[in-house]
Write a protein that holds these residues in place. Structure first.
Motif, PDB file in Angstrom:
ATOM      1  N   VAL A  94       0.816  -1.216   0.000  1.00  8.92           N
ATOM      2  CA  VAL A  94       0.000   0.000   0.000  1.00  8.92           C
ATOM      3  C   VAL A  94       0.850   1.265   0.000  1.00  8.92           C
ATOM      4  O   VAL A  94       0.792   2.070  -0.929  1.00  8.92           O
ATOM      5  N   LEU A 120       4.032   8.107  -8.849  1.00  8.37           N
ATOM      6  CA  LEU A 120       2.885   7.636  -8.088  1.00  8.37           C
ATOM      7  C   LEU A 120       3.217   7.655  -6.595  1.00  8.37           C
ATOM      8  O   LEU A 120       4.341   7.321  -6.195  1.00  8.37           O
ATOM      9  N   ALA A 164       1.251   6.685  -2.566  1.00  7.94           N
ATOM     10  CA  ALA A 164       0.093   6.049  -1.928  1.00  7.94           C
ATOM     11  C   ALA A 164       0.342   5.855  -0.440  1.00  7.94           C
ATOM     12  O   ALA A 164       1.482   5.940   0.026  1.00  7.94           O
ATOM     13  N   VAL A 220      -2.604   7.377  -5.640  1.00  7.61           N
ATOM     14  CA  VAL A 220      -3.414   6.179  -5.874  1.00  7.61           C
ATOM     15  C   VAL A 220      -3.693   5.488  -4.546  1.00  7.61           C
ATOM     16  O   VAL A 220      -3.115   5.832  -3.506  1.00  7.61           O
ATOM     17  N   ASP A 221      -4.592   4.485  -4.572  1.00 10.31           N
ATOM     18  CA  ASP A 221      -4.994   3.827  -3.327  1.00 10.31           C
ATOM     19  C   ASP A 221      -3.954   2.862  -2.797  1.00 10.31           C
ATOM     20  O   ASP A 221      -3.894   2.593  -1.600  1.00 10.31           O
ATOM     21  N   ARG A 222      -3.109   2.312  -3.658  1.00 14.25           N
ATOM     22  CA  ARG A 222      -2.055   1.395  -3.248  1.00 14.25           C
ATOM     23  C   ARG A 222      -0.946   1.450  -4.281  1.00 14.25           C
ATOM     24  O   ARG A 222      -1.202   1.587  -5.469  1.00 14.25           O
ATOM     25  N   ILE A 223       0.291   1.328  -3.818  1.00  8.68           N
ATOM     26  CA  ILE A 223       1.422   1.523  -4.722  1.00  8.68           C
ATOM     27  C   ILE A 223       1.623   0.329  -5.640  1.00  8.68           C
ATOM     28  O   ILE A 223       2.135   0.457  -6.744  1.00  8.68           O
ATOM     29  N   PRO A 266      -2.462  -0.636  -8.204  1.00  8.65           N
ATOM     30  CA  PRO A 266      -3.498   0.311  -7.764  1.00  8.65           C
ATOM     31  C   PRO A 266      -4.829   0.052  -8.454  1.00  8.65           C
ATOM     32  O   PRO A 266      -4.870  -0.389  -9.602  1.00  8.65           O
ATOM     33  N   THR A 267      -5.905   0.354  -7.742  1.00  9.58           N
ATOM     34  CA  THR A 267      -7.248   0.149  -8.292  1.00  9.58           C
ATOM     35  C   THR A 267      -8.047   1.451  -8.351  1.00  9.58           C
ATOM     36  O   THR A 267      -9.152   1.476  -8.877  1.00  9.58           O
ATOM     37  N   GLN A 268      -7.496   2.512  -7.772  1.00  8.24           N
ATOM     38  CA  GLN A 268      -8.231   3.775  -7.729  1.00  8.24           C
ATOM     39  C   GLN A 268      -7.256   4.955  -7.755  1.00  8.24           C
ATOM     40  O   GLN A 268      -6.217   4.919  -7.088  1.00  8.24           O
TER      41      GLN A 268
END
Length: 355
Positions: free
Chosen positions: A289, A300, A302, A314-317, A320-322
């Motif tokens: 994450v 990026l 997160a 982003v939601d996770r490094i 990522p999904t979002q």
């Protein structure tokens, strides 16, 4: 001659007594760790009580796995224990709370070279156990309840604050009136601003009843019969210090249909397990994450990493999904009106590539 002989006998007796105590403690240590290599995790903690140099406590069960549990208060025994178990057990959790002069973490860092040493705070596990037990006794909505906390130490203070945060009026009792007043003042100062609950010193002549009593004391048989007078029928009395209640208090409380309980810290095991998991190398948050990553000219970030202006949040490094937005460089998000041409290009590329 007789005087010299007498002195020699005394010296010999003292020496033999010292050797015997050392030998007994050594033999006890050996007996405690005969099966230690069968465990993958060991908890080592200390206590404010001076009655025991070293003892093996009952195993804990964390997520279905047995965990060895040793209590010690002696520096030399700690050094010997750490030397003997180093490399015999994979993970050793050390109590970092200084309840006595002994510093377990310092000794562990000096001696242990092969096993993995991790810190843990058993007082916090006890706090969570007490909180869960009170919720079970009184229900999840505690607003307007009144609880007497007997004790002015670390756990007692933390629990009193937790109860205030749950809108419980807290009465503080102890042996030092000045310390009680200092704790009450501090609690009322740092409680949530809009909390209606109040902390106050306990007074025997109070004319209202309280819903429960919980004690955290390092001495035995302190809670007397008179402390049961103001507990409501069907209320609770929890012995958090183990051995704090006098027999006459217990009898009087039971006569009033008060639930008399000893605090079982196994209630806090889920919190202990969560803490251990957070420190492990396999912690998902730290592995997947949080972080930053450069993809071509695009950066990026997160998991709370504050990126420079233009970074894509982003939601996770990893995978990522979002996409959260574009960093403004000082902890916030850019408004869409502030996007540069480069920002728009990177945002489009991120959406096409990762989402």
């Amino acid at each position: 001659m007789n005087v010299n002989s007498s002195k020699s006998d005394v010296i010999r007796l003292i020496f033999c007594s010292f050797i015997t105590k050392e030998s007994v403690a050594h033999d006890m240590l050996e007996a405690l760790i005969t099966d230690i290599n069968q465990y993958s995790l060991l908890l080592i903690s200390t206590t404010s009580r001076n009655s025991v140099q070293i003892s093996r406590l009952p195993d804990k069960n964390l997520n279905g796995q047995p965990v060895a549990n040793i209590l010690l208060t002696d520096r030399k025994l700690a050094q010997e224990l750490f030397r003997k178990i180093d490399g015999q057990i994979e993970n050793i959790l050390i109590d970092v709370e200084r309840k006595q002069e002994i510093n377990l973490m310092e000794i562990a860092n000096e001696v242990i070279k092969r096993s993995r040493v991790l810190p843990y705070k058993p007082n916090d596990v006890t706090l969570e156990a007490a909180d869960q037990l009170i919720l079970h006794q009184l229900g999840v909505d505690l607003a307007g309840k009144k609880v007497l906390v007997y004790g002015t130490g670390n756990i007692a203070f933390k629990l009193a604050l937790r109860l205030l945060e749950r809108e419980v009026d807290v009465l503080i009792e102890g042996r030092d009136p000045e310390k009680i007043q200092s704790i009450v003042t501090t609690l009322n100062m740092i409680k949530p601003r809009y909390s209606c609950a109040v902390a106050r010193p306990h007074q025997e002549h109070i004319d209202f009843k309280y819903d429960g009593l919980i004690s955290f004391l390092s001495s035995e048989k302190i809670i007397e019969t008179k402390m049961s007078i103001h507990i409501k029928p069907s209320g609770f009395a929890i012995d958090g210090g183990i051995g704090n209640f006098q027999g006459t208090f217990i009898a009087a409380a039971l006569e009033k249909d008060v639930s008399v309980l000893r605090l079982d810290v196994r209630l806090g095991n889920p919190f202990l397990f969560a803490g251990i998991t957070s420190l492990s190398d396999e912690n998902e948050f730290f592995n997947t994450v949080i972080g930053s990553n450069q993809v071509g000219s695009m950066k990026l970030v997160a998991g709370g990493v504050i990126g420079e202006a233009g970074s894509i949040i982003v939601d996770r490094i990893k995978s990522p999904t979002q996409i959260i937005g574009i960093a403004n460089g000082y902890g916030g998000l850019k408004d869409e009106k502030q996007f540069t041409e480069e920002d728009r290009k990177n945002l489009h590329y991120a959406k096409e590539t990762f989402i």
